[in-house]
Design a protein around this motif. Structure first.
Motif, PDB file in Angstrom:
ATOM      1  N   ASP A   1       0.835  -1.217   0.000  1.00  0.00           N
ATOM      2  CA  ASP A   1       0.000   0.000   0.000  1.00  0.00           C
ATOM      3  C   ASP A   1       0.865   1.261   0.000  1.00  0.00           C
ATOM      4  N   THR A   2       1.952   1.233   0.768  1.00  0.00           N
ATOM      5  CA  THR A   2       2.858   2.385   0.810  1.00  0.00           C
ATOM      6  C   THR A   2       3.549   2.552  -0.548  1.00  0.00           C
ATOM      7  N   LEU A   3       4.000   1.444  -1.131  1.00  0.00           N
ATOM      8  CA  LEU A   3       4.661   1.502  -2.435  1.00  0.00           C
ATOM      9  C   LEU A   3       3.701   1.994  -3.516  1.00  0.00           C
ATOM     10  N   LYS A   4       2.451   1.548  -3.448  1.00  0.00           N
ATOM     11  CA  LYS A   4       1.432   1.997  -4.406  1.00  0.00           C
ATOM     12  C   LYS A   4       1.232   3.510  -4.293  1.00  0.00           C
ATOM     13  N   LEU A   5       1.201   4.014  -3.080  1.00  0.00           N
ATOM     14  CA  LEU A   5       1.031   5.451  -2.865  1.00  0.00           C
ATOM     15  C   LEU A   5       2.198   6.241  -3.469  1.00  0.00           C
ATOM     16  N   VAL A   6       3.421   5.790  -3.233  1.00  0.00           N
ATOM     17  CA  VAL A   6       4.602   6.472  -3.780  1.00  0.00           C
ATOM     18  C   VAL A   6       4.570   6.416  -5.307  1.00  0.00           C
ATOM     19  N   LEU A   7       4.241   5.253  -5.873  1.00  0.00           N
ATOM     20  CA  LEU A   7       4.155   5.122  -7.328  1.00  0.00           C
ATOM     21  C   LEU A   7       3.080   6.046  -7.887  1.00  0.00           C
ATOM     22  N   SER A   8       1.951   6.136  -7.229  1.00  0.00           N
ATOM     23  CA  SER A   8       0.873   7.004  -7.730  1.00  0.00           C
ATOM     24  C   SER A   8       1.290   8.475  -7.708  1.00  0.00           C
ATOM     25  N   GLU A   9       2.090   8.876  -6.720  1.00  0.00           N
ATOM     26  CA  GLU A   9       2.605  10.255  -6.689  1.00  0.00           C
ATOM     27  C   GLU A   9       3.541  10.514  -7.868  1.00  0.00           C
ATOM     28  N   VAL A  10       4.423   9.551  -8.148  1.00  0.00           N
ATOM     29  CA  VAL A  10       5.352   9.670  -9.283  1.00  0.00           C
ATOM     30  C   VAL A  10       4.558   9.802 -10.585  1.00  0.00           C
ATOM     31  N   LEU A  11       3.553   8.945 -10.764  1.00  0.00           N
ATOM     32  CA  LEU A  11       2.758   8.975 -11.993  1.00  0.00           C
ATOM     33  C   LEU A  11       1.936  10.256 -12.100  1.00  0.00           C
ATOM     34  N   ARG A  12       1.384  10.706 -10.981  1.00  0.00           N
ATOM     35  CA  ARG A  12       0.623  11.968 -10.986  1.00  0.00           C
ATOM     36  C   ARG A  12       1.494  13.122 -11.478  1.00  0.00           C
ATOM     37  N   ASP A  13       2.731  13.188 -10.981  1.00  0.00           N
ATOM     38  CA  ASP A  13       3.637  14.268 -11.384  1.00  0.00           C
ATOM     39  C   ASP A  13       3.963  14.215 -12.874  1.00  0.00           C
ATOM     40  N   LEU A  14       4.177  13.013 -13.406  1.00  0.00           N
ATOM     41  CA  LEU A  14       4.475  12.874 -14.843  1.00  0.00           C
ATOM     42  C   LEU A  14       3.246  13.199 -15.695  1.00  0.00           C
ATOM     43  N   LYS A  15       2.075  12.841 -15.204  1.00  0.00           N
ATOM     44  CA  LYS A  15       0.832  13.178 -15.922  1.00  0.00           C
ATOM     45  C   LYS A  15       0.632  14.694 -15.935  1.00  0.00           C
ATOM     46  N   LYS A  16       0.874  15.347 -14.784  1.00  0.00           N
ATOM     47  CA  LYS A  16       0.742  16.812 -14.709  1.00  0.00           C
ATOM     48  C   LYS A  16       1.721  17.510 -15.646  1.00  0.00           C
ATOM     49  N   ALA A  17       2.875  16.886 -15.876  1.00  0.00           N
ATOM     50  CA  ALA A  17       3.884  17.448 -16.777  1.00  0.00           C
ATOM     51  C   ALA A  17       3.601  17.082 -18.238  1.00  0.00           C
ATOM     52  N   ASP A  18       2.424  16.509 -18.503  1.00  0.00           N
ATOM     53  CA  ASP A  18       2.007  16.108 -19.860  1.00  0.00           C
ATOM     54  C   ASP A  18       2.937  15.092 -20.511  1.00  0.00           C
ATOM     55  N   LYS A  19       3.546  14.228 -19.711  1.00  0.00           N
ATOM     56  CA  LYS A  19       4.447  13.190 -20.238  1.00  0.00           C
ATOM     57  C   LYS A  19       3.698  11.911 -20.591  1.00  0.00           C
ATOM     58  N   CYS A  20       2.500  11.718 -19.970  1.00  0.00           N
ATOM     59  CA  CYS A  20       1.800  10.454 -20.182  1.00  0.00           C
ATOM     60  C   CYS A  20       0.320  10.558 -19.828  1.00  0.00           C
ATOM     61  N   TYR A  21      -0.400   9.529 -20.254  1.00  0.00           N
ATOM     62  CA  TYR A  21      -1.773   9.302 -19.832  1.00  0.00           C
ATOM     63  C   TYR A  21      -1.731   8.106 -18.877  1.00  0.00           C
ATOM     64  N   ILE A  22      -2.548   8.136 -17.847  1.00  0.00           N
ATOM     65  CA  ILE A  22      -2.573   7.062 -16.860  1.00  0.00           C
ATOM     66  C   ILE A  22      -4.003   6.582 -16.685  1.00  0.00           C
ATOM     67  N   LYS A  23      -4.188   5.276 -16.689  1.00  0.00           N
ATOM     68  CA  LYS A  23      -5.485   4.691 -16.357  1.00  0.00           C
ATOM     69  C   LYS A  23      -5.263   3.712 -15.204  1.00  0.00           C
ATOM     70  N   TYR A  24      -6.033   3.880 -14.158  1.00  0.00           N
ATOM     71  CA  TYR A  24      -5.969   3.003 -12.998  1.00  0.00           C
ATOM     72  C   TYR A  24      -6.875   1.821 -13.260  1.00  0.00           C
ATOM     73  N   GLU A  25      -6.301   0.630 -13.355  1.00  0.00           N
ATOM     74  CA  GLU A  25      -7.101  -0.565 -13.615  1.00  0.00           C
ATOM     75  C   GLU A  25      -7.269  -1.347 -12.322  1.00  0.00           C
ATOM     76  N   LEU A  26      -8.457  -1.261 -11.761  1.00  0.00           N
ATOM     77  CA  LEU A  26      -8.742  -1.877 -10.478  1.00  0.00           C
ATOM     78  C   LEU A  26      -8.705  -3.407 -10.557  1.00  0.00           C
ATOM     79  N   LYS A  27      -9.431  -3.979 -11.517  1.00  0.00           N
ATOM     80  CA  LYS A  27      -9.527  -5.443 -11.607  1.00  0.00           C
ATOM     81  C   LYS A  27      -8.198  -6.095 -11.961  1.00  0.00           C
ATOM     82  N   GLN A  28      -7.373  -5.423 -12.759  1.00  0.00           N
ATOM     83  CA  GLN A  28      -6.111  -6.015 -13.199  1.00  0.00           C
ATOM     84  C   GLN A  28      -4.952  -5.669 -12.267  1.00  0.00           C
ATOM     85  N   GLY A  29      -5.175  -4.773 -11.321  1.00  0.00           N
ATOM     86  CA  GLY A  29      -4.133  -4.431 -10.356  1.00  0.00           C
ATOM     87  C   GLY A  29      -2.942  -3.736 -10.969  1.00  0.00           C
ATOM     88  N   CYS A  30      -3.207  -2.880 -11.976  1.00  0.00           N
ATOM     89  CA  CYS A  30      -2.091  -2.198 -12.630  1.00  0.00           C
ATOM     90  C   CYS A  30      -2.463  -0.775 -13.037  1.00  0.00           C
TER      91      CYS A  30
END
Length: 138
Positions: free
Chosen positions: A100-129
């Motif tokens: 859970d802690t690692l997921k939180l840190v990863l989500s912060e990293v991805l949020r920052d890259l998305k805000k910088a227009d580097k990528c699109y992110i989709k949270y897939e609940l059922k697939q865990g990715c």
């Protein structure tokens, strides 16, 4: 980062997506260090897919699209459930960090890259990715 056993994809990304994956892995490790957490690698679970890969995958995964972004080498999936602990070079045991802690840190990293227009992110609940697509540089 670490690459999972790829049963429904081929380990290929276009240069922009490969660079994005390198950046995510590096930023994730840097964030863990800054927070005083032991190092872990993200795990890539899917990369380039062929039409046959998608056909086989659709039998098990209803999210697999016949018009998949994975067809173009621009998209990859990274697990938010599983991570690979980096062992100490000297063999000393390192304290585990919760998923859970690692997921939180990863989500912060991805949020920052998305805000910088580097990528699109989709949270897939059922697939865990996180389903990540590199954006074109403007």
């Amino acid at each position: 980062y670490a690459v999972d056993s790829l049963t429904h994809s081929i380990p290929y990304l276009i240069p922009a997506a490969a660079n994005l994956l390198d950046t995510i892995g590096s930023n994730f490790l840097d964030s863990l260090v800054c927070k005083g957490l032991n190092p872990n690698k993200i795990i890539v679970t899917s990369v380039l897919r062929t039409k046959d890969d998608v056909k086989r995958l659709r039998r098990k995964n209803g999210n697999a699209s016949l018009n998949s972004a994975h067809f173009y080498g621009t998209t990859f999936d990274v697990s938010w459930k599983r991570f690979r602990k980096v062992e100490d070079k000297d063999g000393r045991p390192l304290q585990d960090v919760s998923a859970d802690t690692l997921k939180l840190v990863l989500s912060e990293v991805l949020r920052d890259l998305k805000k910088a227009d580097k990528c699109y992110i989709k949270y897939e609940l059922k697939q865990g990715c996180f389903h990540i697509t590199a954006r074109k540089n403007r």
